[in-house]
Scaffold this motif. Structure first.
Motif, PDB file in Angstrom:
ATOM      1  N   LEU A  43      -7.324  13.008  54.286  1.00 23.35           N
ATOM      2  CA  LEU A  43      -5.702  13.098  53.887  1.00 23.35           C
ATOM      3  C   LEU A  43      -5.169  11.621  53.685  1.00 23.35           C
ATOM      4  O   LEU A  43      -4.535  11.194  52.929  1.00 23.35           O
ATOM      5  CB  LEU A  43      -5.049  13.696  55.024  1.00 23.35           C
ATOM      6  N   GLY A  44      -5.749  11.001  54.890  1.00 19.23           N
ATOM      7  CA  GLY A  44      -5.317   9.286  54.874  1.00 19.23           C
ATOM      8  C   GLY A  44      -5.503   8.659  53.623  1.00 19.23           C
ATOM      9  O   GLY A  44      -4.559   7.993  53.055  1.00 19.23           O
ATOM     10  N   ILE A  45      -6.717   8.854  53.367  1.00 18.13           N
ATOM     11  CA  ILE A  45      -7.356   7.809  52.000  1.00 18.13           C
ATOM     12  C   ILE A  45      -6.648   8.494  50.882  1.00 18.13           C
ATOM     13  O   ILE A  45      -5.997   7.677  49.788  1.00 18.13           O
ATOM     14  CB  ILE A  45      -8.614   8.142  51.861  1.00 18.13           C
ATOM     15  N   LEU A  46      -6.182   9.905  50.689  1.00 19.46           N
ATOM     16  CA  LEU A  46      -5.749  10.650  49.504  1.00 19.46           C
ATOM     17  C   LEU A  46      -4.197  10.013  49.539  1.00 19.46           C
ATOM     18  O   LEU A  46      -3.603   9.633  48.381  1.00 19.46           O
ATOM     19  CB  LEU A  46      -5.430  11.994  49.814  1.00 19.46           C
ATOM     20  N   PHE A  47      -3.333   9.912  50.635  1.00 19.42           N
ATOM     21  CA  PHE A  47      -1.974   9.336  50.520  1.00 19.42           C
ATOM     22  C   PHE A  47      -1.868   7.983  50.405  1.00 19.42           C
ATOM     23  O   PHE A  47      -1.058   7.432  49.532  1.00 19.42           O
ATOM     24  CB  PHE A  47      -1.256  10.071  51.680  1.00 19.42           C
ATOM     25  N   TYR A  48      -3.018   7.151  50.682  1.00 19.75           N
ATOM     26  CA  TYR A  48      -2.934   5.840  50.497  1.00 19.75           C
ATOM     27  C   TYR A  48      -3.169   5.563  48.958  1.00 19.75           C
ATOM     28  O   TYR A  48      -2.538   4.589  48.348  1.00 19.75           O
ATOM     29  CB  TYR A  48      -4.296   5.249  51.324  1.00 19.75           C
ATOM     30  N   LEU A  49      -4.019   6.191  48.346  1.00 17.99           N
ATOM     31  CA  LEU A  49      -4.365   5.952  46.995  1.00 17.99           C
ATOM     32  C   LEU A  49      -3.072   6.576  46.016  1.00 17.99           C
ATOM     33  O   LEU A  49      -2.771   6.135  44.903  1.00 17.99           O
ATOM     34  CB  LEU A  49      -5.590   6.870  46.429  1.00 17.99           C
ATOM     35  N   LEU A  50      -2.408   7.666  46.466  1.00 15.73           N
ATOM     36  CA  LEU A  50      -1.523   8.067  45.842  1.00 15.73           C
ATOM     37  C   LEU A  50      -0.162   7.182  45.810  1.00 15.73           C
ATOM     38  O   LEU A  50       0.367   7.025  44.904  1.00 15.73           O
ATOM     39  CB  LEU A  50      -0.606   9.290  46.620  1.00 15.73           C
ATOM     40  N   GLN A 100      -0.623  -3.575  48.761  1.00 18.07           N
ATOM     41  CA  GLN A 100      -1.571  -3.123  49.554  1.00 18.07           C
ATOM     42  C   GLN A 100      -1.415  -4.089  50.697  1.00 18.07           C
ATOM     43  O   GLN A 100      -2.137  -3.505  52.006  1.00 18.07           O
ATOM     44  CB  GLN A 100      -2.930  -3.675  48.675  1.00 18.07           C
ATOM     45  N   LEU A 101      -1.071  -5.516  50.969  1.00 15.39           N
ATOM     46  CA  LEU A 101      -1.139  -5.981  52.444  1.00 15.39           C
ATOM     47  C   LEU A 101      -0.075  -5.299  53.150  1.00 15.39           C
ATOM     48  O   LEU A 101      -0.428  -5.283  54.208  1.00 15.39           O
ATOM     49  CB  LEU A 101      -0.630  -7.358  52.016  1.00 15.39           C
ATOM     50  N   GLY A 102       1.017  -4.978  52.704  1.00 14.45           N
ATOM     51  CA  GLY A 102       1.983  -4.156  53.533  1.00 14.45           C
ATOM     52  C   GLY A 102       1.370  -2.933  53.879  1.00 14.45           C
ATOM     53  O   GLY A 102       1.512  -2.602  55.119  1.00 14.45           O
ATOM     54  N   LEU A 103       0.550  -2.154  53.068  1.00 13.50           N
ATOM     55  CA  LEU A 103      -0.079  -0.893  53.719  1.00 13.50           C
ATOM     56  C   LEU A 103      -0.986  -1.468  54.945  1.00 13.50           C
ATOM     57  O   LEU A 103      -1.411  -0.435  55.632  1.00 13.50           O
ATOM     58  CB  LEU A 103      -0.725  -0.284  52.515  1.00 13.50           C
ATOM     59  N   ILE A 104      -1.922  -2.564  54.712  1.00  9.67           N
ATOM     60  CA  ILE A 104      -3.035  -2.848  55.743  1.00  9.67           C
ATOM     61  C   ILE A 104      -2.189  -3.257  56.956  1.00  9.67           C
ATOM     62  O   ILE A 104      -2.608  -2.656  58.159  1.00  9.67           O
ATOM     63  CB  ILE A 104      -3.748  -4.021  55.162  1.00  9.67           C
ATOM     64  N   LEU A 105      -1.125  -4.037  56.602  1.00  2.07           N
ATOM     65  CA  LEU A 105      -0.116  -4.381  57.945  1.00  2.07           C
ATOM     66  C   LEU A 105       0.309  -3.193  58.745  1.00  2.07           C
ATOM     67  O   LEU A 105       0.388  -3.264  59.807  1.00  2.07           O
ATOM     68  CB  LEU A 105       0.740  -5.197  57.809  1.00  2.07           C
ATOM     69  N   PHE A 106       0.549  -2.112  57.861  1.00  4.43           N
ATOM     70  CA  PHE A 106       1.172  -0.928  58.317  1.00  4.43           C
ATOM     71  C   PHE A 106       0.080  -0.012  59.125  1.00  4.43           C
ATOM     72  O   PHE A 106       0.260   0.822  60.125  1.00  4.43           O
ATOM     73  CB  PHE A 106       1.889  -0.058  57.419  1.00  4.43           C
ATOM     74  N   MET A 107      -1.118  -0.017  58.404  1.00  7.41           N
ATOM     75  CA  MET A 107      -2.162   1.006  58.840  1.00  7.41           C
ATOM     76  C   MET A 107      -3.117   0.435  60.038  1.00  7.41           C
ATOM     77  O   MET A 107      -3.306   1.102  60.987  1.00  7.41           O
ATOM     78  CB  MET A 107      -2.821   1.306  57.577  1.00  7.41           C
ATOM     79  N   THR A 108      -3.324  -1.126  59.917  1.00  2.61           N
ATOM     80  CA  THR A 108      -4.401  -1.372  60.924  1.00  2.61           C
ATOM     81  C   THR A 108      -3.680  -1.295  62.218  1.00  2.61           C
ATOM     82  O   THR A 108      -4.658  -0.867  63.231  1.00  2.61           O
ATOM     83  CB  THR A 108      -4.440  -3.155  60.564  1.00  2.61           C
ATOM     84  N   THR A 143      -7.675 -12.632  47.321  1.00  4.49           N
ATOM     85  CA  THR A 143      -6.910 -11.626  47.895  1.00  4.49           C
ATOM     86  C   THR A 143      -7.620 -10.664  48.916  1.00  4.49           C
ATOM     87  O   THR A 143      -7.331 -10.378  49.967  1.00  4.49           O
ATOM     88  CB  THR A 143      -6.518 -10.718  46.641  1.00  4.49           C
ATOM     89  N   PHE A 144      -8.868 -10.013  48.284  1.00  2.00           N
ATOM     90  CA  PHE A 144      -9.727  -9.379  49.392  1.00  2.00           C
ATOM     91  C   PHE A 144     -10.303 -10.152  50.507  1.00  2.00           C
ATOM     92  O   PHE A 144     -10.167  -9.655  51.784  1.00  2.00           O
ATOM     93  CB  PHE A 144     -10.826  -8.908  48.547  1.00  2.00           C
ATOM     94  N   GLY A 145     -10.317 -11.459  50.378  1.00  2.00           N
ATOM     95  CA  GLY A 145     -10.504 -12.221  51.822  1.00  2.00           C
ATOM     96  C   GLY A 145      -9.585 -12.178  52.806  1.00  2.00           C
ATOM     97  O   GLY A 145      -9.709 -12.129  53.940  1.00  2.00           O
ATOM     98  N   ILE A 146      -8.356 -12.474  52.252  1.00  2.00           N
ATOM     99  CA  ILE A 146      -7.116 -12.292  53.020  1.00  2.00           C
ATOM    100  C   ILE A 146      -6.858 -10.989  53.729  1.00  2.00           C
ATOM    101  O   ILE A 146      -6.509 -10.981  54.751  1.00  2.00           O
ATOM    102  CB  ILE A 146      -5.802 -12.846  52.181  1.00  2.00           C
ATOM    103  N   TYR A 147      -7.161  -9.930  52.894  1.00  2.00           N
ATOM    104  CA  TYR A 147      -7.013  -8.690  53.458  1.00  2.00           C
ATOM    105  C   TYR A 147      -8.009  -8.541  54.785  1.00  2.00           C
ATOM    106  O   TYR A 147      -7.713  -8.042  55.873  1.00  2.00           O
ATOM    107  CB  TYR A 147      -7.517  -7.788  52.481  1.00  2.00           C
ATOM    108  N   LEU A 148      -9.238  -9.074  54.447  1.00  2.00           N
ATOM    109  CA  LEU A 148     -10.218  -8.922  55.472  1.00  2.00           C
ATOM    110  C   LEU A 148      -9.945  -9.553  56.816  1.00  2.00           C
ATOM    111  O   LEU A 148     -10.059  -9.070  57.718  1.00  2.00           O
ATOM    112  CB  LEU A 148     -11.689  -9.275  55.158  1.00  2.00           C
ATOM    113  N   LEU A 149      -9.305 -10.819  56.552  1.00  2.00           N
ATOM    114  CA  LEU A 149      -8.857 -11.617  57.767  1.00  2.00           C
ATOM    115  C   LEU A 149      -8.021 -10.933  58.312  1.00  2.00           C
ATOM    116  O   LEU A 149      -7.920 -10.965  59.910  1.00  2.00           O
ATOM    117  CB  LEU A 149      -8.777 -13.053  57.191  1.00  2.00           C
TER     118      LEU A 149
END
Lengths: 310, 288
Positions: free
Chosen positions: B25-32, B70-78, B148-154
């Motif tokens: 469900l988490g992945i579903l809402f993330y993609l939505l 996406q960065l906002g979502l990462i900062l929110f979900m991590t 961008t993806f490098g920054i996400y990973l770090l």
């Protein structure tokens, strides 16, 4: 096998464990008894390397819990008083996870898990999710978990708490089996008669101090200096009471509330003196129908030595 | 080294996470959320230029918006995924049993972190088809995508490690989570505001102060600013020029986040199990 030396645990000004000293031989089943907050779980947590002592130490199989905690962990199976289980994990997977966590290989685990499930009577539940098992089943599964790496020492904190009578009997039978396998078991419980049945030795702990230690009968002797004797006479109740009251070792004579010809008193003489007292009573013309010692079980002793501290 | 990553705790975490409906469900809402933003952007842009078509320049704008979201979502979900990994076990009363096994503290901490970050990575990878809309229209270089993806990973590694550290230090998940969110907020919005404040207070209208390294040091831990400089090289040039520092901002960011991650993991490993000798040197301290 287990040597506890001057073990002390303080939380600020509160002393949870006060200079505990204890020696438990290999193959012994040792019961720890005491009221809530007496220090049983604190002792167990230190032995399980989950809590650092303030003073003193303990050795398990020769390894110091403060210096070699990793080696100690290899030799112990620890069952906490309260524990949870992982959702979405089956009983066999649960044991497989802990087996792997103790460094057992896949083949070893596959061979061991059915045996352990059999030992704790859970073979039929191997594919059931652990979170839906009953409390008694979870307790037994947790016990199987403790055994997965074949430890010499089992530290079981209240393994029978919260179980219904049938589950308690099942747990007791499993522990008897483990005792027969030669495991050294340290167990705590409030159900003293059950504990006494299984334990070779008992330790009574109160306010962080070991009040008494030894075999069940030795503790009984030590803690129950005053026995209660029941007397029933055919006639001459007042004369009989007068006679027994005159004996210097008799105190607190009281009439029985249920039986009008009976009374009881506290007696602190030896067994020989007790027989001599009876002989003397008969010689003095007291028609004794019953002269018996009131049976006190371990529960009574426990309540007596810990009264008012709960 | 192998046992640090392929171990029972990691296997169990993967198994439990992927058996849970909540994960899907988490992945579903993330993609939505991401999909709605991408489609919304396409619709608004098409309506705004009234042409009905989409230019590469606008595609680049969509990439920036998607990447920032996406960065906002990462900062929110991590923090949500990592700040409960140890305290959650403690609350479920499973931690003590885990700690009496032969698993090392390092192995437990790293497994927990890797499993949480793997799930986040799965979310990001599953968002790639949405990013492919950008490549359909062009306008973004592969290097920008890689950066961008490098920054996400770090960012995931740094904030995730802080989450695990808070989860180890604090007994309650809620406290660990709030603390991790607070730190994440400071590293993003906090440092952003600090940079603006420093620029306004010391540099604007002060011709005597030619360069000031403070804004650079302030934002080198800010993933949003670093990501923005990937899209707007001019902004990066101006920041470096005002700071008088030649060292690339992305490299400072990478070093900072690797250091944060290393320190947080080291603290977690140290704090996971009690120091069995500690009680003797600090009499009277309540043990955790």
């Amino acid at each position: 096998m287990i040597e506890i030396l001057n073990l002390t645990k303080k939380y600020g000004s509160f002393t949870a464990l006060d200079n505990l000293n204890l020696n438990i031989e290999k193959g012994t089943v040792f019961g720890f008894v005491g009221p809530n907050g007496a220090g049983k779980s604190t002792t167990f947590s230190i032995l399980a390397t989950l809590l650092a002592p303030t003073e003193g130490t303990a050795y398990i199989n020769g390894f110091d819990v403060t210096r070699d905690p990793k080696k100690v962990r290899r030799h112990i199976g620890y069952m906490p008083d309260f524990f949870g289980v992982y959702d979405q994990l089956k009983a066999s997977e649960y044991l497989d996870f802990y087996g792997a966590s103790y460094g057992l290989g896949p083949a070893e685990r596959s061979a061991l898990i059915p045996q352990l499930l059999e030992l704790v009577n859970l073979s039929h539940k191997k594919d059931s999710y652990v979170d839906v098992l009953s409390r008694g089943m979870k307790q037994r599964l947790c016990l199987a978990r403790c055994l997965i790496h074949d430890p010499e020492v089992l530290i079981l904190d209240e393994p029978a708490s919260g179980l219904d009578p049938r589950a308690r009997i099942e747990m007791r039978d499993i522990l008897k089996e483990l005792k027969a396998m030669g495991k050294t078991i340290v167990i705590s419980s409030h159900i003293l008669p059950e504990l006494a049945e299984m334990c070779d030795e008992l330790g009574v702990i109160e306010n962080g101090q070991l009040v008494a230690t030894g075999t069940v009968s030795a503790i009984h002797q030590k803690l129950k200096a005053n026995k209660v004797l029941n007397v029933t006479v055919l006639d001459g109740l007042e004369k009989a009471i007068g006679f027994f009251e005159d004996d210097p070792k008799v105190t607190a004579v009281q009439l029985d509330e249920k039986e009008e010809r009976a009374f009881h008193f506290a007696y602190n003489g030896t067994e020989r003196e007790q027989t001599e007292l009876l002989e003397k009573a008969i010689h003095n013309g007291i028609h004794v129908l019953n002269f018996s010692e009131e049976k006190t079980d371990l529960e009574d002793i426990f309540l007596e030595i810990t009264k008012g501290d709960e | 080294m192998r046992s640090l990553f392929i171990n029972p705790v990691l296997n169990k975490e993967f198994k439990l996470r992927l058996r849970s409906v909540k994960s899907f469900l988490g992945i579903l809402f993330y993609l939505l959320v991401l999909g709605a933003i991408a489609l919304g952007f396409l619709y608004i842009t098409s309506v705004a230029n009234q042409s009905g078509y989409f230019r590469p320049e606008e595609s680049r704008g969509m990439f920036i918006v998607l990447s920032m979201v996406q960065l906002g979502l990462i900062l929110f979900m991590t923090p949500g995924l990592t700040a409960g990994v140890i305290s959650g076990e403690r609350e479920r009363q499973t931690l003590n049993m885990l700690l009496t096994t032969q698993q090392s503290s390092t192995s437990i901490v790293i497994s927990k972190l890797v499993s949480s970050l793997s799930f986040l990575l799965l979310m990001i990878v599953s968002s790639l088809p949405i990013y492919s809309i950008v490549f359909l229209f062009g306008g973004v270089s592969p290097s920008a995508l890689a950066s961008t993806f490098g920054i996400y990973l770090l960012t995931m590694l740094g904030i995730g490690s802080i989450g695990v550290m808070c989860s180890t230090i604090f007994r309650k998940t809620i406290v660990a989570m709030i603390t991790t969110y607070g730190i994440a907020l400071f590293l993003t919005a906090g440092t952003g505001f600090l940079m603006i404040f420093i620029l306004n207070a010391f540099m604007v209208g002060n011709p005597n102060q030619a360069t000031n390294p403070l804004p650079y040091f302030t934002v080198m831990t800010n993933p949003a600013v670093v990501l923005f400089t990937v899209f707007e090289p001019n902004a990066k040039g101006e920041l470096l020029q005002r700071a008088g520092i030649e060292f690339p901002l992305w490299l400072s960011f990478s070093i900072s986040y690797l250091l944060i991650a290393f320190t947080a993991i080291a603290v977690s490993v140290k704090k996971l199990r009690p120091n069995m000798r500690a009680g003797k040197s600090s009499k009277g301290n309540p043990s955790s």
